[in-house]
Design a protein around this motif. Structure first.
Motif, PDB file in Angstrom:
ATOM      1  N   LYS C   2       0.839  -1.194   0.000  1.00 47.78           N
ATOM      2  CA  LYS C   2       0.000   0.000   0.000  1.00 47.78           C
ATOM      3  C   LYS C   2       0.878   1.249   0.000  1.00 47.78           C
ATOM      4  O   LYS C   2       1.787   1.393   0.812  1.00 47.78           O
ATOM      5  N   LYS C   3       0.627   2.134  -0.926  1.00 43.36           N
ATOM      6  CA  LYS C   3       1.470   3.336  -1.024  1.00 43.36           C
ATOM      7  C   LYS C   3       0.934   4.441  -0.125  1.00 43.36           C
ATOM      8  O   LYS C   3      -0.281   4.563   0.081  1.00 43.36           O
ATOM      9  N   GLU C   4       1.849   5.255   0.334  1.00 39.45           N
ATOM     10  CA  GLU C   4       1.465   6.403   1.165  1.00 39.45           C
ATOM     11  C   GLU C   4       0.761   7.443   0.276  1.00 39.45           C
ATOM     12  O   GLU C   4       1.115   7.606  -0.893  1.00 39.45           O
ATOM     13  N   ILE C   5      -0.195   8.119   0.814  1.00 41.39           N
ATOM     14  CA  ILE C   5      -0.902   9.141   0.041  1.00 41.39           C
ATOM     15  C   ILE C   5       0.000  10.365  -0.107  1.00 41.39           C
ATOM     16  O   ILE C   5       0.289  11.061   0.869  1.00 41.39           O
ATOM     17  N   ALA C   6       0.440  10.562  -1.334  1.00 44.39           N
ATOM     18  CA  ALA C   6       1.484  11.569  -1.566  1.00 44.39           C
ATOM     19  C   ALA C   6       0.901  12.958  -1.809  1.00 44.39           C
ATOM     20  O   ALA C   6       1.216  13.635  -2.789  1.00 44.39           O
ATOM     21  N   THR C   8       0.318  16.726  -0.063  1.00 45.20           N
ATOM     22  CA  THR C   8       0.679  17.586   1.057  1.00 45.20           C
ATOM     23  C   THR C   8      -0.323  18.723   1.125  1.00 45.20           C
ATOM     24  O   THR C   8      -0.571  19.403   0.113  1.00 45.20           O
ATOM     25  N   LYS C  38      -0.257  15.976   6.252  1.00 50.71           N
ATOM     26  CA  LYS C  38      -0.715  14.881   5.399  1.00 50.71           C
ATOM     27  C   LYS C  38      -2.198  14.655   5.682  1.00 50.71           C
ATOM     28  O   LYS C  38      -2.640  14.795   6.818  1.00 50.71           O
ATOM     29  N   GLU C  40      -5.217  12.686   6.862  1.00 54.14           N
ATOM     30  CA  GLU C  40      -5.215  11.583   7.828  1.00 54.14           C
ATOM     31  C   GLU C  40      -6.575  10.914   7.926  1.00 54.14           C
ATOM     32  O   GLU C  40      -7.609  11.569   7.830  1.00 54.14           O
ATOM     33  N   SER C  97      -6.849   5.759  -0.877  1.00 55.59           N
ATOM     34  CA  SER C  97      -5.641   5.006  -1.224  1.00 55.59           C
ATOM     35  C   SER C  97      -4.915   5.759  -2.325  1.00 55.59           C
ATOM     36  O   SER C  97      -5.481   6.668  -2.956  1.00 55.59           O
ATOM     37  N   TRP C  98      -3.664   5.413  -2.540  1.00 53.96           N
ATOM     38  CA  TRP C  98      -2.826   6.079  -3.558  1.00 53.96           C
ATOM     39  C   TRP C  98      -2.528   5.063  -4.637  1.00 53.96           C
ATOM     40  O   TRP C  98      -1.808   4.103  -4.410  1.00 53.96           O
ATOM     41  N   GLU C  99      -3.149   5.242  -5.789  1.00 58.21           N
ATOM     42  CA  GLU C  99      -3.105   4.212  -6.829  1.00 58.21           C
ATOM     43  C   GLU C  99      -2.965   4.857  -8.211  1.00 58.21           C
ATOM     44  O   GLU C  99      -3.181   6.056  -8.348  1.00 58.21           O
ATOM     45  N   TYR C 110       0.086   8.312 -10.468  1.00 52.45           N
ATOM     46  CA  TYR C 110      -0.596   7.960  -9.221  1.00 52.45           C
ATOM     47  C   TYR C 110      -1.419   9.125  -8.692  1.00 52.45           C
ATOM     48  O   TYR C 110      -1.089  10.285  -8.922  1.00 52.45           O
TER      49      TYR C 110
END
Lengths: 229, 401, 118
Positions: C2-6, C8, C38, C40, C97-99, C110
């Motif tokens: 799972k990727k971090e939500i990029a 800011t 970020k 949350e 999610s970051w997809e 993404y």
């Protein structure tokens, strides 16, 4: 033209038996009623009159679509194509669109062309849907092979249904076929296939009388004029 | 500041103008406006054109042509007139008019030509949609595939939930504006819609499919080619001409956040309210004084929302008013008698100028009876850029000779 | 993985207003100093649409897009992972999610996606 029937027997491809397409009527966005019915072989010379002016319209690839449709309908008329059929849309008795295709074999159909002679009313969408309806529901086929020759066709068929890409060559040449399966058809049917049956007698009588045709300039203006959509 | 009047107005029919280049369309519309002004100038008092403002949004992207205004003055042989191209999204037209207005009001120029034009049908629908979507935020919106109809869809959902707007209300706008389009020879769409065909009948699912939920195909304006132009000069000079001058009595412009989500209340089109209020204040008129309006109905919801935000109706009443026929010709406040963007079409750079052209014709009482608001004296236009993040309003007033 | 939500977001150091995307001056107090933050937690859906006439670069039949507000009040647009808008309601809880959201020049781009939480 004198026809040598002995030679014809050799030249003419076989024809699969095809149940007729039951006519239906659709209310268009402008409230007009469009009757979609099957064309008879003897209707072909008359239909070609409306296809002819489209041969010279470059806009939206009308030239290539109508040139091919012209040849295909003529081939059907002269018994040079296997199991071809043609459906047409009529409003107030006037021809507003034509679709055709044929049976590759008993289970697979080959979609040919869709030509809308009036525009901005989704006539092409309705006629293409009727063509798919004919293959799957009435001719009881499992799949139809399709290619698009214009961006509009690509959007309407490949994207809207959506069709599945295959590596099967389409007989129109060019790219590989896209395929409409029974499953895709049934899933798309509620949002793309409409129409009422039976067609009221007065509308049917009007459609079955001599087909009316807009004059060449009107057809050109509708397709390639300023108000074209 | 000097009072400024519109003394020439011209438009070419909107639609798919495959045969014309962008420059040809701009030139044709400009010549019509110049000829209109010249016809009125029986005493030969008009000075030469000092400056040309050209509204265009997509020349660089769609035609790969820039410095369009410089090219147009050359084509029209207007050198050494000053010239610049104004790009302000779909509000480019009104922005160009504003620049002309301020230039004359300041006293710096005496006679200005404003032309707006766009050629959008040169590219496929996918490309045109992408071109218009470049107005959205390049990181926070555009990459997701959002489109302007998509923004309008999200806005409509909120408006429906908060103010009870229904599909019936939206439908009233589509039916009215496409009906008016059939009477307007300049309109792109000259086809009246039928309620059964686009709403009641089960066949409407194909005829009028969802395009940007909850909006349907016929809630959206078409993508068009077209151009429109006006000629401006001081009111003092305009009074020496034979046609009744149309005074730009009021003007207002306001901006808002680029993304909808950063607005405190995303259903509140603050820029529309402020632009209209400024225009009314400058004209010393109120919404009740307006006899005819051209609002920016790129989507049916916008005609409803704008009719409320400019003050014709309280919030939540615009849809009902449209359904009750109050915005039809002959109604309380006729809106988009031209057919609006919905039927006249929306060549983005042309729209803001075309709205003024239509109001000029209304205020000069030059239209056929089936489109003329009887005795119209004051008109309003709203040109809506982005999704309401840059809006211009004009109040026009007929000046009796 | 799972990727971090990029994404800011920016909280104004002067008045606390949360911004996304970035602004050089605070939308409320014009302050120029921001604390990076970020998004949350889960989010709730503010509005949404299904778009059928997609721009160049998208091959699918339609896209469902919406704007949601995270638990820490960051608001952002994202694609929504459902088959139909019938499965959505404003105010419903969605999981971010970051997809991949699109393909450009053969590469995945993404971005945010939201999925309704049962």
């Amino acid at each position: 033209m004198a026809v040598d029937m002995e030679l014809e027997a050799v030249l003419r491809p076989i024809q699969y038996p095809m149940v007729p397409y039951p006519p239906k009527v659709i209310t268009l966005a402008n409230g007009k009623k469009m009757v979609i019915r099957q064309a008879m072989r003897e209707d072909v010379p008359a239909i070609l009159k409306s296809v002819h002016p489209c041969l010279f319209i470059e806009r939206d690839y009308y030239d290539i679509v109508s040139a091919r449709l012209y040849g295909e309908l003529l081939a059907w008329y002269r018994y040079r194509v296997k199991s071809e059929y043609c459906l047409m849309g009529q409003v107030d008795g006037y021809l507003v669109g034509v679709v055709n295709g044929r049976l590759e074999d008993e289970k697979v159909g080959m979609s040919y062309h869709t030509l809308a002679i009036d525009r901005g009313l989704r006539i092409g969408s309705h006629l293409f849907a009727a063509k798919m309806e004919y293959h799957i529901e009435y001719l009881n086929q499992d799949a139809v092979l399709i290619v698009a020759e214009s961006p509009i066709g690509f959007r309407r068929w490949m994207v809207e249904y959506p069709l599945e890409a295959t590596k099967i060559p389409h007989e129109l040449g060019g790219g590989d076929s896209y395929r409409l399966t029974r499953e895709i058809y049934l899933k798309a049917k509620p949002r793309l296939v409409v129409g009422d049956r039976p067609v009221p007698q007065d509308l049917m009588d009007e459609a079955m009388a001599d087909i009316k045709f807009a004059d060449d300039n009107t057809i050109r203006e509708r397709i390639a004029g300023l108000k074209g959509r | 500041m000097r009072d400024v009047a519109i003394i020439g107005a011209g438009m070419i029919p909107f639609g798919r103008r495959d045969e014309d280049t962008l420059m040809e369309m701009l030139a044709y519309a400009a010549l019509k406006a110049l000829d209109d002004a010249a016809q009125s100038d029986t005493g030969h008092v008009l000075p030469p054109i000092d400056a040309v403002y050209v509204a265009n949004m997509g020349g660089g992207m769609l035609q790969r042509q820039t410095a369009i205004a410089s090219s147009l003055v050359d084509r029209l042989s207007l050198m050494p007139a000053a010239a610049e191209t104004i790009e302000n999204g779909p509000a480019s037209g009104a922005s160009a008019v504003k620049n002309g207005l301020l230039a004359i009001a300041s006293g710096y120029y005496d006679c200005v030509l404003v032309v707006g034009g766009e050629k959008m049908r040169e590219v496929t629908g996918w490309r045109a949609t992408d071109f218009v979507a470049t107005m959205t935020h390049p990181q926070a919106e555009y990459p997701y595939g959002i489109t302007l109809p998509g923004m309008a869809g999200m806005f409509t959902r909120l408006y429906m939930e908060q103010y009870g707007v229904t599909r019936e209300h939206l439908l009233a706008i589509s039916l009215k504006n496409q009906e008016m389009g059939t009477l307007n020879p300049y309109a792109h769409v000259e086809m009246a819609l039928d309620r059964d065909g686009i709403f009641d009948s089960p066949h409407s699912i194909v005829n009028n499919p969802v395009t940007a939920d909850p909006l349907h195909l016929y809630d959206l304006c078409p993508v068009s080619d077209g151009a429109a132009a006006i000629v401006l000069c001081s009111l003092e000079l305009a009074k020496k001409l034979s046609k009744p001058p149309v005074l730009i009595a009021g003007f207002g412009q306001a901006t808002d956040t680029q993304t909808l989500q950063e607005r405190e209340d995303p259903t509140d089109l603050k820029a529309v309210t402020i632009a209209a209020q400024k225009a009314f204040a400058m004209a010393n008129l109120t919404p009740a004084d307006i006899h005819v309006a051209e609002l920016h109905d790129a989507f049916t919801i916008l005609e409803i929302a704008e009719s409320e935000h400019v003050g014709f109706f309280p919030k939540g009443e615009g849809g009902k008013a449209a359904l009750a026929g109050k915005t039809r010709l002959g109604g309380q406040i006729p809106i988009n008698v031209s057919g609006g963007l919905k039927a006249r079409g929306h060549p983005v750079g042309a729209t803001g100028v075309a709205q003024l052209v239509d109001i000029v014709w209304q205020l000069r009482h030059e239209l056929p009876a089936n489109r003329q608001v009887q005795g119209a004296k004051n008109g309003l236009t709203v040109n809506f850029g982005g999704f309401g993040n840059n809006v211009l309003a004009f109040v026009l007033k007929r000046v009796e000779q | 993985m799972k990727k971090e939500i990029a994404i800011t977001a920016y909280k104004c150091k002067q008045c606390g207003k949360i911004h996304y995307p970035y602004h050089d001056r605070c939308l409320v107090c014009k302050g120029r100093e921001f604390e990076k933050m970020k998004p949350e937690g889960d989010a709730h859906l503010l509005t949404y649409t299904a778009i059928f006439n997609l721009p160049w670069g998208f091959d699918q039949r339609f896209l469902i897009i919406g704007v949601a507000e995270f638990e820490n009040h960051v608001k952002a647009m994202g694609q929504i992972k459902v088959d139909s808008v019938d499965q959505l309601k404003t105010g419903m809880k969605v999981r971010p999610s970051w997809e991949p959201i699109r393909v450009q020049y053969g590469e995945n781009v993404y971005g945010l996606k939201f999925e309704p939480i049962e």
